[in-house]
Design a protein around this motif. Structure first.
Motif, short mmCIF file in Angstrom:
data_model
loop_
_atom_site.label_atom_id
_atom_site.label_comp_id
_atom_site.label_asym_id
_atom_site.label_seq_id
_atom_site.Cartn_x
_atom_site.Cartn_y
_atom_site.Cartn_z
N ASP A 18 0.80 -1.23 0.00
CA ASP A 18 0.00 0.00 0.00
C ASP A 18 0.83 1.27 0.00
OD1 ASP A 18 -2.33 -1.40 -0.04
OD2 ASP A 18 -2.76 -1.21 2.09
N TYR A 19 2.15 1.15 0.21
CA TYR A 19 2.95 2.38 0.25
C TYR A 19 4.31 2.28 -0.45
CZ TYR A 19 5.46 0.20 4.19
OH TYR A 19 6.18 -0.65 4.99
N MET A 20 4.71 1.10 -0.87
CA MET A 20 5.99 0.96 -1.57
C MET A 20 5.74 1.03 -3.08
SD MET A 20 7.91 -2.00 0.68
CE MET A 20 9.41 -1.85 -0.30
N PRO A 21 6.29 2.03 -3.76
CA PRO A 21 6.04 2.19 -5.21
C PRO A 21 6.39 0.95 -6.01
CG PRO A 21 7.11 4.14 -4.31
CD PRO A 21 7.13 3.11 -3.22
N ALA A 22 7.43 0.22 -5.59
CA ALA A 22 7.85 -0.96 -6.36
C ALA A 22 6.79 -2.06 -6.35
CB ALA A 22 9.16 -1.50 -5.80
N LEU A 23 5.91 -2.01 -5.37
CA LEU A 23 4.89 -3.06 -5.25
C LEU A 23 3.52 -2.60 -5.75
CD1 LEU A 23 5.79 -4.45 -1.70
CD2 LEU A 23 6.48 -5.33 -3.93
N THR A 24 3.43 -1.36 -6.21
CA THR A 24 2.16 -0.82 -6.69
C THR A 24 1.64 -1.63 -7.87
OG1 THR A 24 2.79 1.41 -6.00
CG2 THR A 24 0.99 1.21 -7.58
N GLY A 25 0.41 -2.04 -7.77
CA GLY A 25 -0.22 -2.80 -8.85
C GLY A 25 0.03 -4.29 -8.81
N GLY A 134 4.79 7.61 4.56
CA GLY A 134 4.33 8.86 3.98
C GLY A 134 3.01 9.32 4.56
N THR A 135 2.50 8.60 5.55
CA THR A 135 1.23 8.94 6.17
C THR A 135 1.45 9.89 7.34
OG1 THR A 135 0.41 6.73 5.62
CG2 THR A 135 -0.85 8.00 7.24
N PRO A 136 0.79 11.05 7.34
CA PRO A 136 0.96 12.00 8.44
C PRO A 136 0.03 11.66 9.60
CG PRO A 136 -0.50 12.94 6.81
CD PRO A 136 -0.08 11.58 6.28
N LEU A 137 0.20 12.38 10.68
CA LEU A 137 -0.76 12.31 11.78
C LEU A 137 -2.13 12.76 11.27
CD1 LEU A 137 1.36 13.94 14.64
CD2 LEU A 137 0.64 11.54 14.55
N SER A 138 -3.18 12.28 11.89
CA SER A 138 -4.52 12.73 11.52
C SER A 138 -4.68 14.20 11.88
CB SER A 138 -5.58 11.89 12.24
OG SER A 138 -5.54 12.14 13.63
N LEU A 139 -5.74 14.82 11.43
CA LEU A 139 -5.95 16.24 11.66
C LEU A 139 -6.04 16.58 13.14
CD1 LEU A 139 -8.53 17.07 8.83
CD2 LEU A 139 -6.07 17.55 8.88
N ASP A 140 -6.51 15.61 13.95
CA ASP A 140 -6.60 15.86 15.38
C ASP A 140 -5.40 15.30 16.15
OD1 ASP A 140 -7.29 13.28 14.86
OD2 ASP A 140 -9.11 13.24 16.08
N GLY A 141 -4.29 15.02 15.42
CA GLY A 141 -3.05 14.64 16.07
C GLY A 141 -2.94 13.19 16.49
N ARG A 142 -3.79 12.31 15.96
CA ARG A 142 -3.76 10.89 16.30
C ARG A 142 -2.96 10.11 15.25
NH1 ARG A 142 -9.96 9.63 16.53
NH2 ARG A 142 -9.32 7.70 17.56
N ILE A 143 -2.29 9.04 15.69
CA ILE A 143 -1.49 8.25 14.74
C ILE A 143 -2.41 7.43 13.84
CG2 ILE A 143 0.46 8.15 16.32
CD1 ILE A 143 -0.25 5.21 16.86
N GLN A 144 -1.92 7.18 12.64
CA GLN A 144 -2.66 6.35 11.70
C GLN A 144 -1.66 5.64 10.78
OE1 GLN A 144 -5.25 8.97 9.50
NE2 GLN A 144 -3.63 10.44 9.06
N TYR A 145 -2.17 4.66 10.03
CA TYR A 145 -1.30 3.88 9.16
C TYR A 145 -1.91 3.92 7.76
CZ TYR A 145 2.10 0.17 8.08
OH TYR A 145 3.14 -0.56 7.56
#
Length: 421
Positions: A18-25, A134-145
């Protein structure tokens, strides 16, 4: 088959595709699952010793029928395409780990290690604002994946489910291994704190309550878990806002109310799998109500039985008298089974406590954990034949009153919450 099942579990949680370009598709998950399924088809170690196998097939049918009954025949094929792989994953993993208790432990190892990776990703997010995905914190500062864990609540659910497994692993081996796995367990708890998920925090309290109930009795469990809940509510977290009148909480209660009225409007087959948000802006935020609203009583009773048998199986092992034997190895093996069952009971408690506040009735993670439960019980029965054999034909009728009582309880709960808002 077992190795491929573990690879599938790893890819499901860590999700490099879901996040490594080499594995996209590249269809990594479908390919790994297909290979595991083919090996399962050719193996002579298939396991069907549990009502959950038939129930899961029936639940897939319920999903398909619910869409067809609402005028979308093509929806039946969509459900077969989306939920069918989850059914396959359940069958393959349950069969793969039934062979020995060691395989259950290895599955714990993979599950916990992958969860720790996600917790470290969250910790990295809090330090630099963006994780390595490449995933940032959520808008309310909570961690996400990424992927199925892009919601902080889903991350919290995963960590709460893995936490008892990490504690179990800490009890195996020497001092260094104990310290390492306890540190991992602590990191998972910290990850739950960083998700700021109220459902996950309540899941930790529920896990502690069940642990104390089994070890110290019901009264001690109620008192100490109550103290723990108060302590958590004093921490700087969203638990301080645990009030029905708070906007997020009220939105959930309102969604529960709408879901129950969807069931009343179409009590037999529901409004159709995946159609809840066609009738309400928010999703159900409750796995029970989601199934009830979308698949009606037909799907709800099947899903409830599927879930209920998992808890029942683990409690059966814990309540079963040790086999009459003077063989020390046999006695030790029985204690291993009990330890695995207790760990899985705690993981189920964490998973479904968090899922009570989320719409995760069809998420693959739930069914992978269920596969561990069913595989453990099926294997334990092979190793200890005195354990009872659960047959759907022997007690299917008991789920009728249980389902009706639970539905009535949901109506009462929502009515009380709305009255207190």
């Amino acid at each position: 088959m077992f190795v491929l099942s573990l690879v599938y579990l790893m890819l499901t949680i860590i999700r490099p595709q879901d996040y490594m370009p080499a594995l996209t598709g590249i269809p990594l998950l479908p390919v790994v699952l297909l290979l595991a399924f083919l090996l399962w088809l050719g193996s002579n170690t298939k396991v069907f010793a549990g009502p959950q196998f038939l129930l899961l097939l029936l639940f897939l049918l319920a999903l398909m029928v619910s869409d067809a009954a609402n005028g979308w025949v093509g929806g039946a094929l969509v459900q077969l395409k989306t939920f069918g792989p989850i059914v396959i994953a359940f069958f393959v993993l349950a069969s793969a780990i039934a062979a020995s208790p060691r395989r259950v432990v290895v599955a714990f190892f993979v599950f916990v290690l992958c969860s720790i990776v996600l917790a470290l990703h969250g910790w990295n997010q809090t330090r630099v604002g963006v994780g390595w995905t490449g995933t940032p914190l959520s808008l309310d500062g909570r961690i996400q994946y990424v992927g199925i864990f892009n919601d902080p609540n889903d991350l919290g659910l995963l960590f709460a489910t893995a936490f008892p497994m990490a504690v179990y692993l800490s009890g195996r081996g020497g001092f260094l291994r104990r310290v390492i796995w306890l540190a991992g367990a602590a990191l998972l708890l910290y990850g739950i704190f960083l998700t700021n998920s109220r459902g996950a925090m309540l899941a930790v309290v529920a896990i502690g309550a069940v642990y104390l109930w089994r070890r110290r009795g019901l009264v001690t469990a109620l008192v100490l878990s109550g103290v723990g809940l108060v302590g958590m509510m004093m921490m700087p977290s969203r638990l301080q806002q645990l009030d029905v009148s708070e906007s997020s909480a009220f939105g959930r209660v309102d969604a529960w109310y709408e879901g129950l009225h969807m069931f009343l409007a179409k009590p037999l087959f529901g409004v159709g799998a995946g159609n809840f948000t066609d009738y309400n802006e928010l999703t159900a935020h409750n796995s029970l109500i989601l199934v009830l609203a979308e698949t009606g009583f037909f799907g709800y009773i099947i899903w409830l039985a599927f879930v209920g048998y998992g808890f029942w199986m683990m409690l059966t092992i814990l309540r079963q008298a040790p086999p009459p034997s003077d063989d020390a190895e046999q006695a030790k093996a029985w204690q291993v089974e009990r330890g695995l069952a207790f760990t899985l009971l705690l993981s189920l408690t964490g998973l479904f406590t968090a899922a009570f506040f989320l719409s995760r009735s069809y998420t693959v993670l739930l069914y992978l954990v269920a596969a561990l439960v069913v595989g453990e019980y099926a294997g334990a029965r092979q190793r200890f034949p005195d354990l009872p054999h659960f047959r759907l034909a022997d007690g299917w009728w008991r789920w009728l009153p249980i389902a009706m009582i639970s539905i009535a309880a949901l109506f009462v709960m929502v009515a009380l919450l709305l009255h207190s808002a």
